[in-house]
Design a protein around this motif. Sequence first.
Motif, short mmCIF file in Angstrom:
data_model
loop_
_atom_site.label_atom_id
_atom_site.label_comp_id
_atom_site.label_asym_id
_atom_site.label_seq_id
_atom_site.Cartn_x
_atom_site.Cartn_y
_atom_site.Cartn_z
N PHE A 132 26.69 31.76 75.67
CA PHE A 132 27.70 32.16 74.70
C PHE A 132 27.13 32.09 73.28
N ALA A 133 26.27 31.12 73.04
CA ALA A 133 25.71 30.96 71.70
C ALA A 133 24.78 32.12 71.33
N GLN A 134 24.30 32.87 72.33
CA GLN A 134 23.35 33.96 72.07
C GLN A 134 23.95 35.35 72.29
N ALA A 135 25.10 35.44 72.95
CA ALA A 135 25.65 36.73 73.33
C ALA A 135 26.30 37.44 72.14
N ASP A 136 26.43 38.76 72.28
CA ASP A 136 27.13 39.59 71.30
C ASP A 136 28.53 39.96 71.78
N TYR A 137 28.70 40.08 73.11
CA TYR A 137 29.96 40.55 73.67
C TYR A 137 30.34 39.70 74.89
N LEU A 138 31.64 39.47 75.04
CA LEU A 138 32.21 38.84 76.24
C LEU A 138 33.18 39.85 76.84
N ALA A 139 32.87 40.36 78.04
CA ALA A 139 33.70 41.37 78.70
C ALA A 139 34.50 40.73 79.82
N LEU A 140 35.82 40.96 79.77
CA LEU A 140 36.72 40.38 80.76
C LEU A 140 37.73 41.43 81.21
N GLY A 141 38.35 41.15 82.37
CA GLY A 141 39.51 41.90 82.82
C GLY A 141 40.72 41.00 82.84
N THR A 142 41.77 41.45 83.52
CA THR A 142 43.01 40.66 83.59
C THR A 142 43.29 40.12 84.98
N LEU A 143 42.46 40.47 85.98
CA LEU A 143 42.79 40.14 87.36
C LEU A 143 42.77 38.64 87.64
N GLU A 144 42.05 37.87 86.83
CA GLU A 144 41.95 36.43 87.08
C GLU A 144 43.00 35.61 86.33
N LEU A 145 43.80 36.26 85.50
CA LEU A 145 44.78 35.53 84.70
C LEU A 145 45.86 34.82 85.52
N PRO A 146 46.25 35.29 86.71
CA PRO A 146 47.32 34.61 87.44
C PRO A 146 46.93 33.26 88.03
N TYR A 147 45.64 32.95 88.10
CA TYR A 147 45.19 31.78 88.83
C TYR A 147 44.88 30.64 87.85
N PRO A 148 45.60 29.52 87.94
CA PRO A 148 45.55 28.48 86.89
C PRO A 148 44.14 27.99 86.55
N GLU A 149 43.32 27.71 87.57
CA GLU A 149 41.98 27.17 87.27
C GLU A 149 41.14 28.19 86.51
N THR A 150 41.12 29.42 87.00
CA THR A 150 40.31 30.43 86.34
C THR A 150 40.91 30.81 85.00
N ALA A 151 42.23 30.80 84.87
CA ALA A 151 42.86 31.08 83.58
C ALA A 151 42.44 30.05 82.54
N GLN A 152 42.33 28.79 82.95
CA GLN A 152 41.85 27.76 82.01
C GLN A 152 40.39 28.00 81.64
N ALA A 153 39.59 28.46 82.60
CA ALA A 153 38.19 28.78 82.30
C ALA A 153 38.11 29.96 81.33
N ILE A 154 39.00 30.91 81.47
CA ILE A 154 39.03 32.05 80.54
C ILE A 154 39.38 31.57 79.14
N ASP A 155 40.35 30.67 79.04
CA ASP A 155 40.69 30.11 77.72
C ASP A 155 39.47 29.43 77.09
N ARG A 156 38.73 28.70 77.90
CA ARG A 156 37.53 28.04 77.42
C ARG A 156 36.49 29.07 76.97
N ALA A 157 36.34 30.14 77.74
CA ALA A 157 35.39 31.19 77.39
C ALA A 157 35.78 31.87 76.08
N LEU A 158 37.06 32.11 75.89
CA LEU A 158 37.53 32.73 74.65
C LEU A 158 37.29 31.81 73.45
#
Length: 329
Positions: A132-158
Amino acid sequence: MANYPRVLCLGEILFDIISDQPGVAYEDVTAWTAYPGGAPANVACALAKLGTPAGFVGCVGRDRPGEELVTLLKDIGVATNGVQLHEALPTREIYVIRTADGDRQFVGFGDRATDEFADTALQGDKLPIDQFAQADYLALGTLELPYPETAQAIDRALALAKQHDVKVVLDVNWRPMFWPQPEAAKATVLDFMQQAHILKVADEEAEWLFDTADPSAIAQRLPNANIVLVTAGAKGCAYSILGNQGHRAAFNVEVQETTGAGDGFLAGFLHQCAQGFAALNAPEAAREAVTYACAVGALTTMKPGAIAAQPTAAEVDEFLQARQAQQVP
């Protein structure tokens, strides 16, 4: 640093189990072929084939399908430091039938519920922070948002993306079957969109979410989005890019099947962004970037399978040069 991905693609990687019998109803299909897929993984692989360093972040089962998918990523050149292995849940498989003209329809997950796969259990505390410290872009979709564990990981990624000034790229990729409660999806997706710098949305998704497919109107409703791409399959793409508006017709090609075409389109566009994001404020450069993306998407429809069908940069260049020579729009 050259060894780090410029684009991190976070979300699902899976096997599309695609019908070998176009035009045949799901219950009547007798022949299937498994193809690697999953929108974020498709984007990562397409980027790597085009020459832009990409990494995949997601969770697969500690099983043979998961092992095959990780091996494929490595073989293509996608960084896999962000791949997590789950000991109990399996790698996702999704069944896909095809219409007579090659369009795909997602029909289910076999004998499992949507929340019984490894991609629902991505751990936020195991994300590859150095990437993350070196990247220019973070590409995501919405399919993982319904699942609590992965949704929390997405929040962390954002949060990591914001910390390191990484642009957030969102492809809506609406699939009701991924949502245990589809009626809750619209509000969740609209809230998620507020963090996107680049939005790619299909025309029917745009109408569902915004009651319009006008990319400029959509951009005005999103505080961070200065690029909105509204795709419409064979009808092409409308766009609003750094203040430049326009429409690019789709290329007329012989379609075998459309799985992964939108992901190829997005990868093509991000590849162009990686060549020089600031240049897209020029109208002609913006149009050329969309044209390139349309070419990648078109070439992806000419062979079966999302990842297997993706072109190299040389193939895209050859395609565009041939079309230009023929003066084909």
